[in-house]
Enzyme design. Structure first.
Site, PDB file in Angstrom:
ATOM      1  CG  ASP A  42       8.739 -17.941   3.117  1.00 26.87           C
ATOM      2  OD1 ASP A  42       9.398 -16.892   3.206  1.00 26.87           O
ATOM      3  OD2 ASP A  42       8.276 -18.548   4.107  1.00 26.87           O
TER       4      ASP A  42
ATOM      5  CD  GLU B 133       7.601 -11.699  -5.718  1.00 24.02           C
ATOM      6  OE1 GLU B 133       8.024 -12.726  -5.171  1.00 24.02           O
ATOM      7  OE2 GLU B 133       6.859 -11.703  -6.712  1.00 24.02           O
TER       8      GLU B 133
ATOM      9  N   GLY C 195       4.927  -1.094   2.798  1.00 26.10           N
ATOM     10  CA  GLY C 195       5.670  -1.936   1.853  1.00 26.10           C
ATOM     11  C   GLY C 195       6.382  -3.027   2.635  1.00 26.10           C
ATOM     12  CB  SER C 196       9.714  -3.128   4.316  1.00 25.08           C
ATOM     13  OG  SER C 196      10.431  -2.701   3.194  1.00 25.08           O
TER      14      SER C 196
ATOM     15  N   GLY D 107      31.419   0.685 -22.571  1.00 22.54           N
ATOM     16  CA  GLY D 107      31.819   2.089 -22.655  1.00 22.54           C
ATOM     17  C   GLY D 107      30.599   2.967 -22.933  1.00 22.54           C
TER      18      GLY D 107
ATOM     19  CD  GLN E 276      32.960   1.175 -16.322  1.00 21.16           C
ATOM     20  OE1 GLN E 276      31.876   1.667 -16.033  1.00 21.16           O
ATOM     21  NE2 GLN E 276      34.060   1.910 -16.435  1.00 21.16           N
TER      22      GLN E 276
ATOM     23  CB  SER F 111      18.847  -6.330  -0.478  1.00 20.69           C
ATOM     24  OG  SER F 111      18.898  -6.724  -1.830  1.00 20.69           O
TER      25      SER F 111
ATOM     26  CD  GLU G  55      -2.836  -1.172   2.396  1.00 21.23           C
ATOM     27  OE1 GLU G  55      -2.771  -0.252   3.263  1.00 21.23           O
ATOM     28  OE2 GLU G  55      -3.714  -2.061   2.385  1.00 21.23           O
TER      29      GLU G  55
HETATM   30  C1  LIG Z   1       7.935  -2.643 -10.425  1.00 20.15           C
HETATM   31  C2  LIG Z   1       7.358  -3.032  -9.103  1.00 20.15           C
HETATM   32  C3  LIG Z   1       6.386  -4.035  -9.048  1.00 20.15           C
HETATM   33  C4  LIG Z   1       5.807  -4.381  -7.833  1.00 20.15           C
HETATM   34  N1  LIG Z   1       4.810  -5.337  -7.813  1.00 20.15           N
HETATM   35  C5  LIG Z   1       4.149  -5.578  -6.660  1.00 20.15           C
HETATM   36  C6  LIG Z   1       2.993  -6.450  -6.637  1.00 20.15           C
HETATM   37  O1  LIG Z   1       2.612  -7.044  -7.655  1.00 20.15           O
HETATM   38  N2  LIG Z   1       2.320  -6.616  -5.468  1.00 20.15           N
HETATM   39  C7  LIG Z   1       2.700  -5.988  -4.317  1.00 20.15           C
HETATM   40  O2  LIG Z   1       2.030  -6.172  -3.294  1.00 20.15           O
HETATM   41  N3  LIG Z   1       3.785  -5.154  -4.299  1.00 20.15           N
HETATM   42  C8  LIG Z   1       4.499  -4.943  -5.439  1.00 20.15           C
HETATM   43  N4  LIG Z   1       5.582  -4.075  -5.445  1.00 20.15           N
HETATM   44  C9  LIG Z   1       5.938  -3.397  -4.202  1.00 20.15           C
HETATM   45  C10 LIG Z   1       7.237  -3.898  -3.567  1.00 20.15           C
HETATM   46  O3  LIG Z   1       7.096  -5.213  -3.111  1.00 20.15           O
HETATM   47  C11 LIG Z   1       7.595  -2.904  -2.455  1.00 20.15           C
HETATM   48  O4  LIG Z   1       7.978  -1.715  -3.105  1.00 20.15           O
HETATM   49  C12 LIG Z   1       8.704  -3.402  -1.554  1.00 20.15           C
HETATM   50  O5  LIG Z   1       8.230  -4.413  -0.731  1.00 20.15           O
HETATM   51  C13 LIG Z   1       9.313  -2.276  -0.701  1.00 20.15           C
HETATM   52  O6  LIG Z   1       8.333  -1.520  -0.076  1.00 20.15           O
HETATM   53  P1  LIG Z   1       8.394   0.083  -0.153  1.00 20.15           P
HETATM   54  O7  LIG Z   1       8.592   0.475  -1.568  1.00 20.15           O
HETATM   55  O8  LIG Z   1       7.192   0.619   0.556  1.00 20.15           O
HETATM   56  O9  LIG Z   1       9.701   0.489   0.629  1.00 20.15           O
HETATM   57  P2  LIG Z   1       9.823   0.779   2.209  1.00 20.15           P
HETATM   58  O10 LIG Z   1       9.250  -0.344   2.984  1.00 20.15           O
HETATM   59  O11 LIG Z   1       9.299   2.147   2.487  1.00 20.15           O
HETATM   60  O12 LIG Z   1      11.393   0.781   2.396  1.00 20.15           O
HETATM   61  C14 LIG Z   1      12.216   1.886   2.011  1.00 20.15           C
HETATM   62  C15 LIG Z   1      13.668   1.505   2.325  1.00 20.15           C
HETATM   63  O13 LIG Z   1      13.813   1.293   3.739  1.00 20.15           O
HETATM   64  C16 LIG Z   1      14.356  -0.019   3.951  1.00 20.15           C
HETATM   65  N5  LIG Z   1      13.766  -0.559   5.185  1.00 20.15           N
HETATM   66  C17 LIG Z   1      12.457  -0.638   5.517  1.00 20.15           C
HETATM   67  N6  LIG Z   1      12.323  -1.190   6.727  1.00 20.15           N
HETATM   68  C18 LIG Z   1      13.574  -1.494   7.158  1.00 20.15           C
HETATM   69  C19 LIG Z   1      14.097  -2.103   8.353  1.00 20.15           C
HETATM   70  N7  LIG Z   1      13.311  -2.543   9.324  1.00 20.15           N
HETATM   71  N8  LIG Z   1      15.451  -2.217   8.453  1.00 20.15           N
HETATM   72  C20 LIG Z   1      16.275  -1.792   7.465  1.00 20.15           C
HETATM   73  N9  LIG Z   1      15.831  -1.219   6.316  1.00 20.15           N
HETATM   74  C21 LIG Z   1      14.492  -1.086   6.176  1.00 20.15           C
HETATM   75  C22 LIG Z   1      13.938  -0.822   2.727  1.00 20.15           C
HETATM   76  O14 LIG Z   1      14.772  -1.959   2.550  1.00 20.15           O
HETATM   77  C23 LIG Z   1      14.110   0.218   1.640  1.00 20.15           C
HETATM   78  O15 LIG Z   1      15.485   0.309   1.292  1.00 20.15           O
HETATM   79  C24 LIG Z   1       6.212  -3.731  -6.645  1.00 20.15           C
HETATM   80  C25 LIG Z   1       7.195  -2.738  -6.696  1.00 20.15           C
HETATM   81  C26 LIG Z   1       7.758  -2.385  -7.895  1.00 20.15           C
HETATM   82  C27 LIG Z   1       8.795  -1.297  -7.925  1.00 20.15           C
END
Ligand SMILES: Cc1cc2nc3c(=O)[nH]c(=O)nc-3n(C[C@H](O)[C@H](O)[C@H](O)COP(=O)(O)OP(=O)(O)OC[C@H]3O[C@@H](n4cnc5c(N)ncnc54)[C@H](O)[C@@H]3O)c2cc1C
Length: 380
Positions: A240, A364, A131-132, A340, A337, A367, A127
């Site tokens: 998973d 998904e 995300g994460s 070039g 790289q 990292s 949403e």
């Molecule tokens: C092209 C594309 C297709 C997608 N398709 C789908 C889909 O089909 N269905 C779906 O549900 N989602 C989809 N997504 C969403 C994707 O899974 C999320 O963007 C992803 O899970 C990251 O969430 P966020 O963008 O809100 O980043 P955030 O959660 O806001 O994270 C921002 C940064 O903070 C870091 N971070 C967050 N929490 C922590 C923590 N506790 N410790 C350390 N670092 C942290 C993250 O690693 C990231 O670097 C898609 C995204 C893209 C770009």
């Protein structure tokens, strides 16, 4: 321990490679340039059974194992990462949870049109504010007789606009926190279901990604997947397993970029010889090939663990996804790289691979999230 693909898996590799070379490659640069969805490829993908790979034949699928599935995604990504993600999403995060958690009636109702490729599917977890931290999702589902009424919005959803069937995660009782999250199978023809405008993406420009809005969207109780409150478990179990597909996509992208780099390195001359004869270029190629091979082994191992129901899939698929996506990102960087200035040109495939690979360390589970999953499994 056997490091060879079996005959069926080899056959799948050859079949998908031929299709990718003959049908996908000719239009791949144009579709990226124009941001045009891969729609014209869907009938061919469906005919080969690639839009329902893991669903058993009884429900209209191809009944492939997970290693064959990974090999197929890798081969698609080697030529067109947009095709790979479109195929991976409808298979692994839409059909697979229905297969694993759906009732017999739900499987018979939803799987045949998806597995045959008459419909594409998707997965709505993310949403705008979650995300994460997926457990913080705000989409609500309120029970009203024989239906739930959904309100809220999803962001960054793959296969919207072209897809029909979506797994949607919504909370039936926010007082319970993530234990209120429930999974539903929602079709886009329901009232109050709206696809938002497409995202203007850096890469994967021939795939479709957008938000979805639910406004008083009535979803039959018969479409609930599992029990109320099981949604987070379903979502995490789905990821998973589906991360194997993203790891395979990354391996395929890296492979495609590496092959371009080798070809270019043999043809481009500086200081009187092909650049591939300079040791600095050879070392980049050797590093890239080694890291990709390690990524491929982790990916196939996770897939084989899934097929054989060996415990530890969550850690294995997170390791595969983490390593493969980071390795492929570095391989694409080296490939640019080695080209070039030409690597910076939209005329060359490595420029597209460089943009397409970037998202594999993000979607998904980023990292960072994979590291959290792996560390948690070590420390528990
Ligand atoms: C092209 C594309 C297709 C997608 N398709 C789908 C889909 O089909 N269905 C779906 O549900 N989602 C989809 N997504 C969403 C994707 O899974 C999320 O963007 C992803 O899970 C990251 O969430 P966020 O963008 O809100 O980043 P955030 O959660 O806001 O994270 C921002 C940064 O903070 C870091 N971070 C967050 N929490 C922590 C923590 N506790 N410790 C350390 N670092 C942290 C993250 O690693 C990231 O670097 C898609 C995204 C893209 C770009």
């Amino acid at each position: 321990m056997d490091f060879e693909l079996n005959e069926d898996q080899k056959m799948i590799r050859e079949m998908v490679r031929n299709f990718a070379e003959q049908e996908i490659r000719p239009g791949v640069q144009n579709r990226d340039e124009e941001g045009r969805f891969i729609g014209e490829l869907l009938p061919g993908l469906a005919e080969l059974g690639l839009l329902g790979m893991i669903v058993p034949e009884a429900y209209g699928g191809s009944g492939l194992d997970s290693v064959a599935y990974a090999v197929a995604i890798e081969e698609l990504a080697r030529v067109c990462p947009s095709t790979a993600v479109t195929v991976s999403v409808t298979n692994s995060v839409c059909q697979e949870p229905i297969l694993r958690f759906g009732s017999e009636e739900q499987k018979r109702r939803f799987l045949p049109p998806l597995a045959s490729g008459r419909q594409l599917g998707g997965f709505c977890l993310t949403e705008p504010g979650a995300g994460s931290d997926a457990g913080a999702l705000k989409t609500r589902a309120v029970r009203d007789g024989d239906r739930y009424v959904l309100n809220g919005s999803k962001a960054w959803i793959t296969n919207t606009h072209v897809g029909k069937t979506f797994i949607v995660l919504a909370n039936v009782n926010p007082d319970l926190g993530h234990r209120g999250i429930t999974a539903f199978v929602v079709t886009s023809d329901l009232p109050g279901f709206t696809f938002l405008p497409e995202e203007k993406k850096m890469g994967l420009r021939a795939s479709i990604t957008s938000g979805v809005a639910f406004e008083d969207c009535p979803v039959p109780v018969a479409n609930r997947l599992g029990e109320e409150g099981m949604g987070m478990k379903i979502a995490l179990a789905t990821l998973d397993s589906s991360r194997i597909g993203i790891a395979a996509q990354a391996v395929g992208i890296g492979q495609g970029a590496l092959e371009e780099a080798v070809r270019y390195g043999l043809g481009r001359e500086t200081f009187g010889k092909p650049i591939a004869e300079h040791q600095a270029i050879q070392f980049m190629l050797a590093e890239a090939a080694t890291n990709l091979e390690a990524a491929r082994l982790l990916t196939y191992r996770a897939a084989a663990m899934k097929d054989e129901a060996i415990p530890g899939l969550s850690r294995a698929s997170s390791m595969a996804k983490l390593y493969a996506s980071e390795a492929a990102k570095a391989v694409c960087d080296s490939a640019v790289q080695i080209h070039g200035a030409y690597g910076y040109s939209r005329e060359y495939a490595v420029e597209r691979f460089y943009r397409d690979v970037r998202v594999t360390t993000i979607y998904e589970g980023t990292s960072e999230v994979q590291r959290m999953v792996i560390a948690r499994s070590l420390l528990k």
